[in-house]
Scaffold this active site. Structure first.
Site, PDB file in Angstrom:
ATOM      1  N   LYS A 101     -33.664 -23.178 -21.182  1.00 27.71           N
ATOM      2  CA  LYS A 101     -32.646 -22.426 -20.760  1.00 27.71           C
ATOM      3  C   LYS A 101     -33.119 -21.603 -19.481  1.00 27.71           C
ATOM      4  CE  LYS A 101     -30.840 -19.606 -23.779  1.00 27.71           C
ATOM      5  NZ  LYS A 101     -30.109 -18.431 -24.358  1.00 27.71           N
ATOM      6  N   LYS A 123     -25.951 -27.905 -25.484  1.00 32.45           N
ATOM      7  CA  LYS A 123     -25.179 -26.712 -25.656  1.00 32.45           C
ATOM      8  C   LYS A 123     -24.104 -26.458 -24.437  1.00 32.45           C
ATOM      9  CE  LYS A 123     -27.600 -23.143 -26.899  1.00 32.45           C
ATOM     10  NZ  LYS A 123     -28.815 -22.344 -26.913  1.00 32.45           N
TER      11      LYS A 123
END
EC number: 4.2.3.153
Length: 235
Positions: free
Chosen positions: A27, A85
């Site tokens: 991320k 995600k």
């Protein structure tokens, strides 16, 4: 319960791997709670991650733009992510969320039906006008996702438990399981929260700050010894 750790680069990924993380989650905190990193970073982290470990990638705190996000999800998938995600940030209701996630699922599963799609809501959704968090399991089920997740949208020191009680989170986990989904919980999780998450049946616990020196998700760096401590608590 398995441990997901979120590095921002290859060196942090190596620390997470050395510490025993089960899922390496790529991320970019500069772009938000579920901020997306670059395709080449996902690829580089996949290359240093052992084949028996799964790599996850966030595609962002996303707006209600199903085409744009489907394309982003394909980018994550072909860059090497096993888990994709999606943060349901700019969707306002169940119908928008299901439409968005259905298109992501179709796009990702067309690449590889074994890829895992995660619908992520926010425990503090009211602070950003995002979709109601407690309907995320239903959204995930109806869109054909594999995992229902909760995180926090605003990283200001408040945790998952500041917005949802243990009892509500247990219901969230149970509902996800009743639909045949896995459940992931995150949101400035601290060491002391992990036994509670384990007790309520959480499948995946996600951390970044707790695995960083000084507990600082933005300025700290992931440390293998901290990851080891978290991993022990998950067993």
């Amino acid at each position: 319960m398995i441990l997901l750790v979120s590095p921002i680069d290859v060196e942090e990924a190596k620390e997470a791997i050395a510490g025993g993380a089960d899922i390496i989650d790529v991320k970019n905190p500069k772009e938000g709670s579920l901020g997306a990193n670059f395709p080449w970073m996902i690829k580089a982290i996949r290359e240093v991650t052992p084949k028996d470990l799964l790599v996850s990638a966030t595609v962002g705190d996303v707006p209600y733009k199903p085409g744009t996000i489907s394309l982003a999800a394909v980018g994550a998938a072909i860059s090497g992510a096993d888990y994709i995600k999606v943060g349901l940030y700019g969707v306002k209701n169940y119908y928008q969320a299901v439409e968005l996630m259905k298109n992501v699922v179709r796009a990702v599963k067309d690449i590889d039906e074994n890829k895992i799609v995660v619908a992520a809501g926010y425990a503090d959704a009211y602070r950003v006008g995002a979709v109601e968090p407690l309907i995320v399991p239903k959204i995930a089920r109806d869109a054909g996702c594999d995992v229902a997740m909760l995180d926090t949208a605003i990283k200001d020191g408040k945790t998952l438990f500041d917005f949802q009680s243990k009892e509500i989170l247990a219901e969230f986990v149970d509902e996800a399981h009743s639909y045949g989904l896995k459940c992931a919980l995150a949101g400035s999780i601290k060491k002391e929260h992990i036994p509670i998450l384990k007790e309520i049946g959480t499948d995946i616990v996600g951390v970044r700050g707790a695995a960083c020196k000084g507990g600082d998700r933005n300025n700290g760096r992931i440390d293998r010894e901290l990851v080891k401590e978290l991993k022990e608590l998950c067993k």
